[in-house]
Every structure is written in C-alpha cells, then in structure tokens.
Design a protein around this motif. Structure first.
Motif, PDB file in Angstrom:
ATOM      1  N   ALA A  77     -31.450 -31.396  -5.315  1.00 31.61           N
ATOM      2  CA  ALA A  77     -32.137 -32.669  -5.076  1.00 31.61           C
ATOM      3  C   ALA A  77     -33.014 -33.035  -6.267  1.00 31.61           C
ATOM      4  N   LEU A  78     -32.977 -34.292  -6.643  1.00 29.44           N
ATOM      5  CA  LEU A  78     -33.861 -34.849  -7.662  1.00 29.44           C
ATOM      6  C   LEU A  78     -34.746 -35.871  -6.972  1.00 29.44           C
ATOM      7  N   THR A  79     -36.059 -35.662  -6.971  1.00 33.93           N
ATOM      8  CA  THR A  79     -36.948 -36.546  -6.221  1.00 33.93           C
ATOM      9  C   THR A  79     -37.952 -37.249  -7.128  1.00 33.93           C
ATOM     10  N   GLY A  80     -38.457 -38.383  -6.606  1.00 36.12           N
ATOM     11  CA  GLY A  80     -39.438 -39.164  -7.334  1.00 36.12           C
ATOM     12  C   GLY A  80     -40.545 -39.664  -6.437  1.00 36.12           C
ATOM     13  N   ALA A  81     -41.360 -40.557  -6.969  1.00 35.64           N
ATOM     14  CA  ALA A  81     -42.578 -40.997  -6.292  1.00 35.64           C
ATOM     15  C   ALA A  81     -42.318 -41.648  -4.946  1.00 35.64           C
ATOM     16  N   GLY A  82     -41.130 -42.250  -4.764  1.00 33.49           N
ATOM     17  CA  GLY A  82     -40.818 -42.894  -3.500  1.00 33.49           C
ATOM     18  C   GLY A  82     -40.790 -41.928  -2.334  1.00 33.49           C
ATOM     19  N   LEU A  83     -40.624 -40.639  -2.617  1.00 34.40           N
ATOM     20  CA  LEU A  83     -40.628 -39.656  -1.544  1.00 34.40           C
ATOM     21  C   LEU A  83     -42.039 -39.408  -1.019  1.00 34.40           C
ATOM     22  N   SER A  84     -43.056 -39.666  -1.839  1.00 36.37           N
ATOM     23  CA  SER A  84     -44.440 -39.352  -1.460  1.00 36.37           C
ATOM     24  C   SER A  84     -45.238 -40.544  -0.971  1.00 36.37           C
ATOM     25  N   THR A  85     -44.629 -41.728  -0.929  1.00 37.81           N
ATOM     26  CA  THR A  85     -45.393 -42.895  -0.499  1.00 37.81           C
ATOM     27  C   THR A  85     -45.850 -42.764   0.953  1.00 37.81           C
ATOM     28  N   ASP A  86     -45.044 -42.111   1.789  1.00 36.94           N
ATOM     29  CA  ASP A  86     -45.437 -41.934   3.185  1.00 36.94           C
ATOM     30  C   ASP A  86     -46.536 -40.888   3.350  1.00 36.94           C
ATOM     31  N   SER A  87     -46.903 -40.241   2.266  1.00 36.98           N
ATOM     32  CA  SER A  87     -48.055 -39.329   2.273  1.00 36.98           C
ATOM     33  C   SER A  87     -49.310 -40.025   1.755  1.00 36.98           C
ATOM     34  N   GLY A  88     -49.192 -41.338   1.530  1.00 41.72           N
ATOM     35  CA  GLY A  88     -50.337 -42.118   1.056  1.00 41.72           C
ATOM     36  C   GLY A  88     -50.496 -42.144  -0.440  1.00 41.72           C
ATOM     37  N   ILE A  89     -49.491 -41.667  -1.165  1.00 39.34           N
ATOM     38  CA  ILE A  89     -49.534 -41.681  -2.631  1.00 39.34           C
ATOM     39  C   ILE A  89     -48.649 -42.823  -3.106  1.00 39.34           C
ATOM     40  N   ALA A 133     -50.788 -34.775   2.391  1.00 36.26           N
ATOM     41  CA  ALA A 133     -49.997 -33.746   3.070  1.00 36.26           C
ATOM     42  C   ALA A 133     -48.520 -34.130   3.044  1.00 36.26           C
ATOM     43  N   PRO A 134     -47.636 -33.147   3.123  1.00 39.97           N
ATOM     44  CA  PRO A 134     -46.198 -33.444   3.149  1.00 39.97           C
ATOM     45  C   PRO A 134     -45.832 -34.375   4.294  1.00 39.97           C
ATOM     46  N   ASN A 135     -44.864 -35.241   4.053  1.00 36.46           N
ATOM     47  CA  ASN A 135     -44.389 -36.147   5.095  1.00 36.46           C
ATOM     48  C   ASN A 135     -43.009 -35.702   5.591  1.00 36.46           C
ATOM     49  N   ASP A 136     -42.405 -36.512   6.441  1.00 36.86           N
ATOM     50  CA  ASP A 136     -41.117 -36.145   7.029  1.00 36.86           C
ATOM     51  C   ASP A 136     -40.028 -35.959   5.974  1.00 36.86           C
ATOM     52  N   GLY A 137     -40.132 -36.696   4.855  1.00 37.00           N
ATOM     53  CA  GLY A 137     -39.144 -36.535   3.792  1.00 37.00           C
ATOM     54  C   GLY A 137     -39.227 -35.173   3.129  1.00 37.00           C
ATOM     55  N   HIS A 138     -40.454 -34.745   2.808  1.00 39.45           N
ATOM     56  CA  HIS A 138     -40.631 -33.407   2.232  1.00 39.45           C
ATOM     57  C   HIS A 138     -40.154 -32.332   3.203  1.00 39.45           C
ATOM     58  N   ARG A 139     -40.545 -32.497   4.457  1.00 40.58           N
ATOM     59  CA  ARG A 139     -40.158 -31.498   5.463  1.00 40.58           C
ATOM     60  C   ARG A 139     -38.645 -31.477   5.672  1.00 40.58           C
ATOM     61  N   ALA A 140     -38.015 -32.634   5.587  1.00 42.32           N
ATOM     62  CA  ALA A 140     -36.565 -32.693   5.754  1.00 42.32           C
ATOM     63  C   ALA A 140     -35.856 -31.947   4.628  1.00 42.32           C
ATOM     64  N   LEU A 141     -36.312 -32.129   3.401  1.00 43.90           N
ATOM     65  CA  LEU A 141     -35.688 -31.401   2.285  1.00 43.90           C
ATOM     66  C   LEU A 141     -35.888 -29.896   2.438  1.00 43.90           C
ATOM     67  N   ALA A 142     -37.062 -29.485   2.899  1.00 51.29           N
ATOM     68  CA  ALA A 142     -37.305 -28.063   3.144  1.00 51.29           C
ATOM     69  C   ALA A 142     -36.366 -27.548   4.236  1.00 51.29           C
ATOM     70  N   ALA A 143     -36.160 -28.363   5.276  1.00 53.46           N
ATOM     71  CA  ALA A 143     -35.260 -27.973   6.365  1.00 53.46           C
ATOM     72  C   ALA A 143     -33.818 -27.876   5.876  1.00 53.46           C
ATOM     73  N   ALA A 177     -32.556 -47.328   1.727  1.00 51.36           N
ATOM     74  CA  ALA A 177     -33.516 -47.176   2.827  1.00 51.36           C
ATOM     75  C   ALA A 177     -34.594 -46.188   2.406  1.00 51.36           C
ATOM     76  N   GLY A 178     -35.635 -46.083   3.224  1.00 47.52           N
ATOM     77  CA  GLY A 178     -36.733 -45.184   2.925  1.00 47.52           C
ATOM     78  C   GLY A 178     -36.332 -43.720   3.021  1.00 47.52           C
ATOM     79  N   CYS A 179     -37.035 -42.875   2.300  1.00 47.60           N
ATOM     80  CA  CYS A 179     -36.679 -41.454   2.222  1.00 47.60           C
ATOM     81  C   CYS A 179     -36.971 -40.690   3.512  1.00 47.60           C
ATOM     82  N   SER A 180     -38.133 -40.896   4.099  1.00 47.78           N
ATOM     83  CA  SER A 180     -38.529 -40.074   5.241  1.00 47.78           C
ATOM     84  C   SER A 180     -37.532 -40.189   6.384  1.00 47.78           C
ATOM     85  N   ASP A 181     -37.229 -41.410   6.783  1.00 51.43           N
ATOM     86  CA  ASP A 181     -36.319 -41.617   7.908  1.00 51.43           C
ATOM     87  C   ASP A 181     -34.911 -41.161   7.563  1.00 51.43           C
TER      88      ASP A 181
END
Length: 296
Positions: free
Chosen positions: A39-51, A95-105, A279-283
């Motif tokens: 996986a290659l990730t960028g800032a769009g993955l962290s927007t749901d964490s308030g960043i 804190a990590p959001n659903d997108g971060h947790r999904a990649l970990a899963a 679409a958004g990363c988290s969902d």
C-alpha cells in the motif's frame, strides 16, 4: 529525488455515483484478493483523523517551508518552530481512523504485506500495521543538523514551552489554519525563542523530509524493493502530485502490476490504475476488509 512545491489542483469535484463506487469496490476486491499487496498512502488517509491534506477537494492552497529556507535563515527557523509549537498538540492528539485500522486489518489477514506512507503523523504504526516505511519521516522525532542526534518531539515541545511561557495559550489559531504537518498560520513570531540541540548546541529540525530536500536513498531503495516483490499496489489517499510517491506507482506499472487507487477526486496515479475507486479512504478500505478479511 527532490520534493517540489506543485501547483494546487482544481477544487470543484462532483461526488461519485454510489452505484459506480460500489462497482469499483467490487473490482478492487477482485484485484487485491490474491494478497501480496503493498500500500502507498497519502494525506487523504488521515483527514478523518482531523489532519488536513494539501491537495484534496476543498483544501486551501498551502505553501510549506522549504529545506533551503529553513537551513539558511534564523528568522525562518524561528517562524517554523513558533508555528509548529502551537500546532503540535493537535498533531500529537490525532488518533488512527477506520482507514488506518482497515489497512492494519488487511495486513493481519495476509492481504497487505507492507505500507509505504507519505504521511508523517505515525498513525499507521499506532493502528497496528506491522511493516511501515515512513517515506517522508516522522514528526514525532527531531534531528540535529550538526551532530545528527535524534530525540523525541515531545521533549522539544517541553523545552520550547519553558523557553516561551504562555506562547501556545495566547495564540488562538482557527482549525482551518492548521496545515497537514501541524504548522499553523501565525504572522508575528519575532519574539519566539528557539532552543538548540541538547547534545551539541546545533540546529534542530523535525525528522521529516521538507520540500526541496532529498528522501534518503536507502529509504527509496527499500520501497522499490517492496514494490518489486509485490503482486499488486494499493494507492490510498494521495493525488500522487509529488514525484517522491508517484515513482512507486510508475514502478508498479512498469512491472505490469495491477494498481488499485482509492482517492476522492483527481489523482496522477489514475493513468496507471487498473481500478480507481473515487471515494473516501475510511469507508472504502473498511468495505474491502469486509470483502477480503473473511476470505483470507
């Protein structure tokens, strides 16, 4: 490769059709189901964490400080550390959001083998991803430009608070003025005191790759090796405008690897995408976990 400051991308982006997105997610599932994914990730993955991100739809144009400005000017370093000192508590609290947790899963399920992230927030590690290469470094560390000693950012924050009593408390900055790297917009920083390295008295810098600075070659080589050994590339939350990340998409394409892109709005990875989920990363990543996690 030097990171450069690119022009901002167009802001108006129409929402994708839900039925089309559902079809894209199904196609992404089919591509990723074989595992062996990097996986290659960028800032769009962290927007749901308030960043906030730099180039997503609706993002204001931002001009980050360059490495050249930081190293050549005491005033520039004072401005950087004053602004960063105020914004640091917001970054540290993220804190990590659903997108971060999904990649970990997906990693735990044997689908995603490794993560290359352009983010400097450390949230992939907090979420539990096992193998993460922080391409642009980490804000949680500070490096001395003279002796190269590394130290925790929290320690520097404490020292700056002692040297500048009440600074953060008397500086009221709206959330909209916080940048992706924790920097905030403050105009008057002339009376801010910058502290030196505790080891040698040298110049301190966050252990991140500034615009205009080179990503360390061994780090780039490690990422290329990861892509070379992958079966597929998953690109999530990045417009791939900056070449330091886009090169891995180009590498995957040159090897004939399928590329799945998850990003809301335009991305320069689209030309190489086997599937582009608009679409958004988290969902989206959470939906992929539902499809792939049980099957792994």
């Amino acid at each position: 490769m030097v990171r450069t400051v690119p022009p901002s991308m167009p802001v108006p982006v129409a929402p994708a059709d839900p039925a089309c997105v559902a079809e894209q997610v199904e196609r992404a599932r089919d591509v990723l189901a074989g595992g062996g994914v990097v996986a290659l990730t960028g800032a769009g993955l962290s927007t749901d964490s308030g960043i906030p991100d730099y180039r997503g739809p609706g993002s204001p144009r931002r001009t980050p400080m360059t490495y050249q400005d930081f190293t050549r000017s005491d005033a520039a370093r004072r401005r950087y550390w004053a602004r960063s000192h105020v914004g640091w508590h917001r970054m540290a609290a993220a804190a990590p959001n659903d997108g971060h947790r999904a990649l970990a899963a997906l990693g735990a399920a044997g689908v995603v083998d490794a993560v290359i992230t352009q983010n400097v927030d450390g949230l992939h590690g907090q979420a539990g991803s096992a193998r993460v290469v922080e391409l642009h470094g980490a804000l949680a560390r500070v490096v001395c430009l003279d002796c190269r000693a590394l130290s925790p950012r929290r320690r520097l924050h404490e020292r700056l608070a002692v040297a500048n009593p009440g600074w953060a408390e008397r500086t009221d900055v709206p959330e909209a003025d916080v940048a992706p790297d924790g920097d905030v917009v403050i105009d008057d920083t002339a009376d801010f005191t910058v502290v030196p390295c505790e080891t040698c008295g040298g110049v301190l810098k966050p252990d991140v790759v500034f615009f205009g600075e080179n990503v360390p070659p061994p780090r780039v080589a490690e990422c290329y090796e990861m892509v070379d050994g992958a079966r597929a590339l998953l690109v999530a939350g990045t417009s791939c405008t900056v070449f330091s990340g886009r090169r891995f998409v180009k590498r995957a394409a040159s090897l004939g690897l399928p590329v799945v892109v998850v990003n809301r709005g335009p991305t320069r990875a689209a030309e190489h995408a086997t599937v582009h989920v608009d679409a958004g990363c988290s969902d989206t990543l959470a939906r992929l976990v539902g499809h792939l996690g049980a099957a792994a």
